[in-house]
Each structure stands twice: as C-alpha cells, then as structure tokens.
Design a protein around this motif. Structure first.
Motif, PDB file in Angstrom:
ATOM      1  N   LEU A 166     -52.063  48.610 -28.527  1.00  0.00           N
ATOM      2  CA  LEU A 166     -53.495  48.620 -28.217  1.00  0.00           C
ATOM      3  C   LEU A 166     -53.893  49.894 -27.479  1.00  0.00           C
ATOM      4  O   LEU A 166     -54.983  50.455 -27.715  1.00  0.00           O
ATOM      5  CB  LEU A 166     -53.846  47.392 -27.379  1.00  0.00           C
ATOM      6  CG  LEU A 166     -53.582  46.038 -28.055  1.00  0.00           C
ATOM      7  CD1 LEU A 166     -53.962  44.899 -27.123  1.00  0.00           C
ATOM      8  CD2 LEU A 166     -54.363  45.937 -29.369  1.00  0.00           C
ATOM      9  N   LEU A 167     -53.031  50.378 -26.586  1.00  0.00           N
ATOM     10  CA  LEU A 167     -53.338  51.628 -25.877  1.00  0.00           C
ATOM     11  C   LEU A 167     -53.359  52.810 -26.841  1.00  0.00           C
ATOM     12  O   LEU A 167     -54.229  53.691 -26.739  1.00  0.00           O
ATOM     13  CB  LEU A 167     -52.300  51.861 -24.778  1.00  0.00           C
ATOM     14  CG  LEU A 167     -52.296  50.845 -23.617  1.00  0.00           C
ATOM     15  CD1 LEU A 167     -51.150  51.145 -22.653  1.00  0.00           C
ATOM     16  CD2 LEU A 167     -53.634  50.881 -22.870  1.00  0.00           C
TER      17      LEU A 167
ATOM     18  N   ALA B 119     -42.488  48.306 -17.184  1.00  0.00           N
ATOM     19  CA  ALA B 119     -43.457  49.371 -16.890  1.00  0.00           C
ATOM     20  C   ALA B 119     -42.992  50.709 -17.452  1.00  0.00           C
ATOM     21  O   ALA B 119     -43.792  51.487 -17.994  1.00  0.00           O
ATOM     22  CB  ALA B 119     -43.670  49.471 -15.386  1.00  0.00           C
ATOM     23  N   LEU B 120     -41.694  50.996 -17.334  1.00  0.00           N
ATOM     24  CA  LEU B 120     -41.171  52.241 -17.887  1.00  0.00           C
ATOM     25  C   LEU B 120     -41.294  52.261 -19.408  1.00  0.00           C
ATOM     26  O   LEU B 120     -41.548  53.299 -20.012  1.00  0.00           O
ATOM     27  CB  LEU B 120     -39.709  52.413 -17.470  1.00  0.00           C
ATOM     28  CG  LEU B 120     -39.470  52.730 -15.986  1.00  0.00           C
ATOM     29  CD1 LEU B 120     -37.988  52.659 -15.660  1.00  0.00           C
ATOM     30  CD2 LEU B 120     -40.027  54.101 -15.626  1.00  0.00           C
ATOM     31  N   THR B 121     -41.114  51.098 -20.035  1.00  0.00           N
ATOM     32  CA  THR B 121     -41.241  51.018 -21.492  1.00  0.00           C
ATOM     33  C   THR B 121     -42.687  51.231 -21.934  1.00  0.00           C
ATOM     34  O   THR B 121     -42.956  51.924 -22.919  1.00  0.00           O
ATOM     35  CB  THR B 121     -40.727  49.661 -21.992  1.00  0.00           C
ATOM     36  OG1 THR B 121     -39.397  49.440 -21.505  1.00  0.00           O
ATOM     37  CG2 THR B 121     -40.701  49.624 -23.503  1.00  0.00           C
ATOM     38  N   VAL B 122     -43.640  50.641 -21.190  1.00  0.00           N
ATOM     39  CA  VAL B 122     -45.055  50.830 -21.514  1.00  0.00           C
ATOM     40  C   VAL B 122     -45.490  52.269 -21.229  1.00  0.00           C
ATOM     41  O   VAL B 122     -46.304  52.845 -21.967  1.00  0.00           O
ATOM     42  CB  VAL B 122     -45.919  49.830 -20.722  1.00  0.00           C
ATOM     43  CG1 VAL B 122     -47.405  50.108 -20.937  1.00  0.00           C
ATOM     44  CG2 VAL B 122     -45.600  48.400 -21.125  1.00  0.00           C
ATOM     45  N   ALA B 123     -44.922  52.858 -20.177  1.00  0.00           N
ATOM     46  CA  ALA B 123     -45.300  54.226 -19.816  1.00  0.00           C
ATOM     47  C   ALA B 123     -44.918  55.229 -20.893  1.00  0.00           C
ATOM     48  O   ALA B 123     -45.417  56.371 -20.891  1.00  0.00           O
ATOM     49  CB  ALA B 123     -44.639  54.620 -18.491  1.00  0.00           C
ATOM     50  N   ASP B 124     -44.085  54.835 -21.825  1.00  0.00           N
ATOM     51  CA  ASP B 124     -43.724  55.710 -22.944  1.00  0.00           C
ATOM     52  C   ASP B 124     -44.944  56.095 -23.779  1.00  0.00           C
ATOM     53  O   ASP B 124     -44.914  57.087 -24.519  1.00  0.00           O
ATOM     54  CB  ASP B 124     -42.683  54.992 -23.810  1.00  0.00           C
ATOM     55  CG  ASP B 124     -42.224  55.821 -24.980  1.00  0.00           C
ATOM     56  OD1 ASP B 124     -41.498  56.803 -24.757  1.00  0.00           O
ATOM     57  OD2 ASP B 124     -42.605  55.486 -26.127  1.00  0.00           O
ATOM     58  N   VAL B 125     -46.020  55.315 -23.672  1.00  0.00           N
ATOM     59  CA  VAL B 125     -47.248  55.601 -24.422  1.00  0.00           C
ATOM     60  C   VAL B 125     -47.841  56.947 -24.007  1.00  0.00           C
ATOM     61  O   VAL B 125     -48.342  57.713 -24.861  1.00  0.00           O
ATOM     62  CB  VAL B 125     -48.272  54.470 -24.206  1.00  0.00           C
ATOM     63  CG1 VAL B 125     -49.637  54.862 -24.752  1.00  0.00           C
ATOM     64  CG2 VAL B 125     -47.786  53.191 -24.866  1.00  0.00           C
TER      65      VAL B 125
ATOM     66  N   LEU C 125     -43.268  43.015 -23.356  1.00  0.00           N
ATOM     67  CA  LEU C 125     -44.516  43.454 -22.729  1.00  0.00           C
ATOM     68  C   LEU C 125     -45.037  44.712 -23.399  1.00  0.00           C
ATOM     69  O   LEU C 125     -46.247  44.849 -23.647  1.00  0.00           O
ATOM     70  CB  LEU C 125     -44.280  43.698 -21.234  1.00  0.00           C
ATOM     71  CG  LEU C 125     -45.483  44.192 -20.432  1.00  0.00           C
ATOM     72  CD1 LEU C 125     -46.614  43.178 -20.484  1.00  0.00           C
ATOM     73  CD2 LEU C 125     -45.091  44.469 -18.982  1.00  0.00           C
ATOM     74  N   ALA C 126     -44.131  45.639 -23.730  1.00  0.00           N
ATOM     75  CA  ALA C 126     -44.559  46.884 -24.366  1.00  0.00           C
ATOM     76  C   ALA C 126     -45.164  46.620 -25.740  1.00  0.00           C
ATOM     77  O   ALA C 126     -46.138  47.276 -26.137  1.00  0.00           O
ATOM     78  CB  ALA C 126     -43.369  47.837 -24.494  1.00  0.00           C
ATOM     79  N   ALA C 127     -44.608  45.654 -26.475  1.00  0.00           N
ATOM     80  CA  ALA C 127     -45.136  45.364 -27.812  1.00  0.00           C
ATOM     81  C   ALA C 127     -46.542  44.791 -27.752  1.00  0.00           C
ATOM     82  O   ALA C 127     -47.307  44.910 -28.709  1.00  0.00           O
ATOM     83  CB  ALA C 127     -44.207  44.381 -28.533  1.00  0.00           C
ATOM     84  N   GLY C 128     -46.900  44.162 -26.637  1.00  0.00           N
ATOM     85  CA  GLY C 128     -48.242  43.615 -26.507  1.00  0.00           C
ATOM     86  C   GLY C 128     -49.269  44.628 -26.053  1.00  0.00           C
ATOM     87  O   GLY C 128     -50.445  44.566 -26.455  1.00  0.00           O
ATOM     88  N   LEU C 129     -48.856  45.606 -25.230  1.00  0.00           N
ATOM     89  CA  LEU C 129     -49.813  46.555 -24.650  1.00  0.00           C
ATOM     90  C   LEU C 129     -49.827  47.908 -25.357  1.00  0.00           C
ATOM     91  O   LEU C 129     -50.892  48.482 -25.601  1.00  0.00           O
ATOM     92  CB  LEU C 129     -49.488  46.764 -23.167  1.00  0.00           C
ATOM     93  CG  LEU C 129     -49.745  45.582 -22.230  1.00  0.00           C
ATOM     94  CD1 LEU C 129     -49.363  45.943 -20.804  1.00  0.00           C
ATOM     95  CD2 LEU C 129     -51.210  45.155 -22.285  1.00  0.00           C
TER      96      LEU C 129
END
Length: 534
Positions: free
Chosen positions: A145-146, A31-37, A138-142
């Motif tokens: 796209l975001l 989640a922290l990695t995706v939140a980098d977006v 997970l971050a590479a998948g989401l």
C-alpha cells in the motif's frame, strides 16, 4: 466442588502466546522489514530521474544516480539488520520452548519417541515462523500500500492498476495457504510416527532379535518411511504450484503496467486517460511495479514456515499448557453416578451400553464380568482415557463435560504401573512429588514394599517382581491424597498367598474414599460393599 474452565486452544493462539515475551524484537524485525520500502522508493526515484536527466547532461544525472546507489546500500543494510533481529528472535523462542520440553521429558519422565521428535524437529519448525514469517506478515500488509501510494504521485492510473491486480494475487496466496495447511500437518504427523516407531524398535531390539521379527520390523519402518516421503512430496508439489500461480499474477501485473506506460508515452492509448506521462514518471512507476508484489512473494515463500509451525504445535504443548477443567472435590469422598453411559471405540460396537450406576460416597464397588465386558473402560472413562459415546457422568452432583481433568482427584493403580528410571522411592513419589520422605516410606511399607527403597530401577521395571509392581501401584494410590480410588485388577496373576496378603493393603487404601475395583477375583469382590456385574 468447584470447576475451572479451560482456555480454548488453537495453534495460532499458542504461537502468539509463546512469542509474546519477545514482542519488542518481533516489532523491531517487522519495522525493519517495512522500512525497506523507503530505499526501494528512493532507488526507483533516483534511477528514473537519473535516466530522465542523462539525455540532457550526465552531470545533472549524477546526483540522482548517487541517490539510487545509496538507496541500494541502505536497502542491503536494512535487510541484513532485519534478518539478524529475526534470527535472534527465532533462537530465543526455540530456546524457551526446548527448555520446557526437556523439563517435561526428563524432569517428569514423559519419555517417548514423539516427545523426542518434538524436541528436535518440532522446535526447529518454529524458527521460520518467528524469524521470517512474523516480520513479513506485517510488511506484506503495509508495504504494497505504501508503494502504491508512492506510485500514485507519478501516475494515479498505474496505481489503480496495481491495486486492482493485487486482489487476485492475495486470493491466490489464501488458496495456496489453505491447501498447504492440511498437508503440512499430515507430513509432521508422519514424521512423528516414523520417529516414534524407530525409537521404540531400537529399545525393543533384543526382543526383536530374540523372536526373529526383523523382517516384520523392517517392513513397518519401510511403510512409515514411504508415508513420510509421500507426504513430503505432496507438500512440495503444492508449494511449487502455488509459487507458479503467484509468479504468473506478478508477471501479468508488471506487464500491464509496462504496456500502459509504453502506450501512454507513445500517445497510442485507445481510450482517454486523465494523465500524460513523461519518461521519468513512466520509468518511476515501472521500477516500483515489481516492488509492490515483492513483500507478498516473500511472504508466500515463507508461508510454509507458518504451516510447519502450526503443524508442530500439538506436539510442543506440555500437559501444563492445555489448562483443562479442574474439579476440586476436597477431602470428602464424593458420589459417582453413571447415567445411561455408553462407551464405543472408533465406531465399533459399544463395550458398555446404557449403564446406570449410583456409587454412594465412600462406597467400595467391585466391577466383575468376563474379559472385554468393559470394566477397565469404565475406569478409564473417569480418567479421560475412554470416550463417552452417550449418557453422562456426575461426580459429587456436578456433571462432567469435555476436557474435564480429574487426574488430581483420583488415585489410580493400573495392571501395569508406569516405571521410570531411578530409585523405588522416586517411583512411589511420582503420585505426590511434594510428599516428604517419611510419607513415601510409610506408603511403601503399608503397601508391602519391603527392602531398600533407594535400590535402582530401570525404565523396564528391572529390579521389581510382578507382585512388587502391583504393590508399587497401590503405594502410589495410598500416597496420593485423593477422594476417589480406582483399581484395575490389583491381584491379577498373583498366587493365593500373595493375593491374601494384598487384600489388607487394598482395604487400607480404600478407607475414606469412593472406590471402584475392576476384578476377576472373588476374594477382592468380597471386600466390596457392592458387586456390579457387567
């Protein structure tokens, strides 16, 4: 008789199962990695609007530039938090796996160079998988796209270009990962071979020096070292080549966005588009374009962590985790049938070809024949140590298949019983760790092991004579409550008097069990209900 089927084994499944206990920190790291977006979009928006407003008034641009600066700070904090959580996750998983391996290594006496390599190098190979690759997957998948969705707000055409150029990028990652997987496995196997060879030669150093074999041993270690160097170089070449391919597609995609935005701003596009960009929107898209591929590039950089972890998994699995088919025979001696059985090693001529043999429940069968006739191979077949090339084996009417575990149902005495450091009593008790001291002592005495059972024995069997090692194997066979007994040359290299003393022990061990004995001895064969010549 009942059978329990095994669960299918795969490195990816083992890694997933092992990390299941730490699912929460794994999800937090992801989640922290995706939140980098979010700060990435905030930085691009702040920079684009700040530059767009700067021509009008520096004061008007100040809030947007402050947003860009705050986004950079937030991004750094999120990145640091993600790294810290991932590092804690990696340490926790490594500690758990290392504890299991050390228990297997020292608690159960399974010492070898390969196991030592697994404890050190194999466990460390898990760190990158859980600390870096798992959150980045997970971050590479989401994340791409975001970011593309955010870019579509300013320029749908640019978002379409980003989405289109994402496909060859992903395809390049898949091809690179497939090529690296096999080389990573072969590299780890080469490392295991070198480590095991080095440990074994150090243990045997006195014998090596005594027989003047230093040049030969040096050549063996040199060959193994060169193989590891070759495998490592191949892994590095694939890594550099795949990195170059991914960087090419990333640079090409950003260049396409830059060309489109530039020509759109100048109104020089040779084809009509349903949008007209201004400086702020064009700059926003250009700032976001590299961010689309950043999660994928980081995943590609960490992809070798996955390959290294999967290559190390076979060495990290303890025997308790393989979960083979377990047959429960009960206390009654079963029948054993060999139906057109053939055994061949590595494509060589069969050592046993088309053997048919019926062994009745409780019967003692002596297998005789010249050396190399396949007597030991037939016993090893029941232990899962010899390959069943053709035919079938039935135990108690149930046909055995691949992965069947009969070890808990067979009492086995080999020509050279395994000895572990400790007392004689401890070595006898290996056959049944739950046995009380009284049962261990009774089994040892019945097998003819006299003297102090607490006397120390080293891992080479120091403190035991050749006859006592034979009796140690029989003592274990008698201690183990198993309905099948296998004996491999139980009286080999013994003088006639010692052999005669051993016969009564063999007769006692075989009582109430279905027994197969591989032997060259006429006296041992005379004990059998049936003699089969191979």
């Amino acid at each position: 008789m009942t059978a329990v089927s095994p669960a299918p084994f795969a490195p990816a499944a083992w890694l997933k199962q092992t990390g299941r206990a730490w699912r929460r920190p794994a999800m937090l790291a992801a989640a922290l990695t995706v939140a980098d977006v979010l700060p990435a979009i905030g930085f691009a928006a702040g920079l684009a609007l700040g530059i767009d407003q700067f021509g009008r008034s520096p004061i008007a641009a100040a809030p947007w530039l402050a947003l860009a600066a705050a986004s950079l700070i937030a991004r750094g904090l999120l990145s640091q938090a993600g790294v810290a959580v991932g590092a804690r996750l990696g340490r926790a998983v490594k500690r758990d796996v290392r504890d299991r391996l050390l228990t297997d290594l020292f608690g159960r006496g399974r010492r070898s160079g390969d196991r030592l390599t697994a404890v050190v190098e194999g466990v460390e190979a898990l760190d990158g998988y859980y600390a870096r690759f798992t959150p980045l997957r997970l971050a590479a998948g989401l994340s791409p796209l975001l970011i593309i969705a955010a870019a579509a707000v300013a320029s749908p055409v640019s978002a379409a270009i980003l989405l289109f150029t994402l496909l060859p990028f992903v395809l390049g990652m898949i091809l690179a990962g497939t090529a690296a997987a096999g080389e990573s496995r072969r590299q780890f196997q080469a490392l295991e071979r070198l480590s095991g060879l080095f440990v074994d030669r150090v243990r045997a150093l006195p014998a090596v020096l005594a027989f003047g074999a230093t040049d030969r041993v040096t050549a063996e270690i040199t060959t193994a070292s060169n193989e590891l160097e070759h495998r490592t170089a191949r892994v590095m070449r694939i890594a550099f080549a795949s990195s170059a391919v991914l960087e090419f597609f990333s640079a090409l995609s950003v260049a396409l966005i830059a060309v489109y935005c530039g020509f759109n701003l100048l109104r020089l596009l040779p084809f009509p588009v349903p949008e007209t960009l201004n400086l702020g929107r064009a700059f926003f898209v250009l700032a976001l374009a590299p961010e689309v591929y950043q999660p994928l590039r980081r995943l590609a950089a960490a992809y070798h962590d996955r390959q290294a972890a999967e290559a190390a998994v076979p060495a990290l699995i303890t025997p308790d985790e393989t979960k083979p088919v377990r047959l429960t025979l009960g206390d009654t001696a079963p029948s054993i049938r060999f139906l057109a059985v053939s055994i061949a090693y590595d494509g060589a001529a069969p050592v046993i070809d088309g053997l048919d043999l019926d062994v009745r429940p409780g019967q003692i069968v002596a297998l005789v024949g010249a050396s190399g006739a396949g007597k030991s191979s037939l016993l090893h077949l029941l232990l899962g140590l010899s390959p069943l090339t053709a035919g079938a084996v039935e135990i108690g009417g149930v046909r055995l298949g691949d992965g069947v575990d009969l070890s808990g149902q067979i009492a086995w005495a080999s020509q050279a019983p395994v000895v572990v450091p400790g007392s004689l009593a401890r070595n006898v008790a290996l056959a049944d760790p739950t046995a009380c001291p009284g049962r261990v002592k009774a089994a040892a005495q019945t097998a003819g092991l006299t003297g102090d059972l607490e006397r120390p024995i080293d891992e080479r069997g120091g403190g035991l004579s050749g006859g006592e090692r034979r009796r140690l194997g029989l003592a274990r066979a008698m201690l183990k409550r198993a309905p099948i007994l296998l004996l491999d040359e139980p009286t080999a290299n013994l003088d006639p008097a010692s052999e005669q003393a051993m016969l009564e022990t063999i007769r006692e061990a075989a009582r109430g069990r279905t027994t197969l004995i591989a032997t060259h001895s006429a006296a041992v064969a005379a004990l059998a209900d049936r003699v089969v010549r191979l």
